[in-house]
Scaffold this motif. Sequence first.
Motif, PDB file in Angstrom:
ATOM      1  N   LEU A 106      -7.106 -10.483   0.128  1.00 55.29           N
ATOM      2  CA  LEU A 106      -6.303  -9.262   0.177  1.00 55.29           C
ATOM      3  C   LEU A 106      -7.204  -8.046   0.043  1.00 55.29           C
ATOM      4  O   LEU A 106      -8.172  -8.076  -0.708  1.00 55.29           O
ATOM      5  CB  LEU A 106      -5.273  -9.238  -0.963  1.00 55.29           C
ATOM      6  CG  LEU A 106      -4.246 -10.347  -1.002  1.00 55.29           C
ATOM      7  CD1 LEU A 106      -3.349 -10.185  -2.229  1.00 55.29           C
ATOM      8  CD2 LEU A 106      -3.409 -10.357   0.253  1.00 55.29           C
ATOM      9  N   SER A 123       2.367  -7.520   6.919  1.00 54.98           N
ATOM     10  CA  SER A 123       1.226  -8.424   6.760  1.00 54.98           C
ATOM     11  C   SER A 123       1.421  -9.379   5.579  1.00 54.98           C
ATOM     12  O   SER A 123       1.176 -10.580   5.694  1.00 54.98           O
ATOM     13  CB  SER A 123      -0.048  -7.605   6.572  1.00 54.98           C
ATOM     14  OG  SER A 123      -1.105  -8.397   6.117  1.00 54.98           O
ATOM     15  N   LEU A 124       1.879  -8.842   4.444  1.00 52.11           N
ATOM     16  CA  LEU A 124       2.086  -9.681   3.253  1.00 52.11           C
ATOM     17  C   LEU A 124       3.224 -10.683   3.462  1.00 52.11           C
ATOM     18  O   LEU A 124       3.157 -11.810   2.970  1.00 52.11           O
ATOM     19  CB  LEU A 124       2.360  -8.807   2.029  1.00 52.11           C
ATOM     20  CG  LEU A 124       1.164  -7.993   1.527  1.00 52.11           C
ATOM     21  CD1 LEU A 124       1.603  -6.972   0.488  1.00 52.11           C
ATOM     22  CD2 LEU A 124       0.089  -8.906   0.967  1.00 52.11           C
ATOM     23  N   GLU A 166      -3.280  -3.922  -0.134  1.00 50.98           N
ATOM     24  CA  GLU A 166      -2.357  -5.062  -0.270  1.00 50.98           C
ATOM     25  C   GLU A 166      -2.161  -5.431  -1.740  1.00 50.98           C
ATOM     26  O   GLU A 166      -1.048  -5.725  -2.171  1.00 50.98           O
ATOM     27  CB  GLU A 166      -2.858  -6.264   0.531  1.00 50.98           C
ATOM     28  CG  GLU A 166      -2.779  -6.066   2.023  1.00 50.98           C
ATOM     29  CD  GLU A 166      -3.468  -7.153   2.821  1.00 50.98           C
ATOM     30  OE1 GLU A 166      -2.996  -7.466   3.913  1.00 50.98           O
ATOM     31  OE2 GLU A 166      -4.513  -7.668   2.356  1.00 50.98           O
ATOM     32  N   ILE A 198       1.413  -3.005   5.946  1.00 52.70           N
ATOM     33  CA  ILE A 198       0.988  -3.849   4.826  1.00 52.70           C
ATOM     34  C   ILE A 198       2.100  -4.818   4.423  1.00 52.70           C
ATOM     35  O   ILE A 198       1.838  -6.009   4.236  1.00 52.70           O
ATOM     36  CB  ILE A 198       0.559  -2.989   3.623  1.00 52.70           C
ATOM     37  CG1 ILE A 198      -0.743  -2.266   3.946  1.00 52.70           C
ATOM     38  CG2 ILE A 198       0.388  -3.834   2.371  1.00 52.70           C
ATOM     39  CD1 ILE A 198      -1.134  -1.237   2.917  1.00 52.70           C
TER      40      ILE A 198
END
Length: 120
Positions: A39, A86-87, A43, A83
Motif C-alpha cells: 500500500l 483500488s482498495l 491508501e 484510491i
Amino acid sequence: MIKAEITTKKGCTVEIEGVTENILKELFAVIPFITTTDLNAAEIKVVLCIARNTYGKRVTECKMSVGDIQKATNMSKRYLQEITKSLISKSILVETEKATPTTPRCIAINDCFKSEKAVR
C-alpha cells in the motif's frame, strides 16, 4: 494523545497524530497487515480513516462518502475515488451497501483479507 509513525514495505511513511494510545493499539491489533502489504501512503491513510470510523467506534462498517473521507484525510475527492476503488479491487475494503443519491455507501475492512495476511 500520541503521535505514531508507520513505515510500509515500500518505504512509505505515514504519521498519525491525535489518537489515544488505546485506539492506536486496537487499530494495529485489528489490521496487522498494514505494513506487510503493498500500500502507498495515501491508501494507508484511507484504511486508517475507515478503521477509525469502524473499529474505533466499535462497529464493523460505517457509512462514509468520499467527502467524509476527504475531510478526514485532506486529499482531493478525485484522488480518493481512485484510491477507494483500488482498495476495493485489492479486497482490502468491502462495499457492503451501494451509495444512493441521498445516502453514502457503507464500507468495511475485509475480515478475510486480514486473516489471510496474518497467516502468511
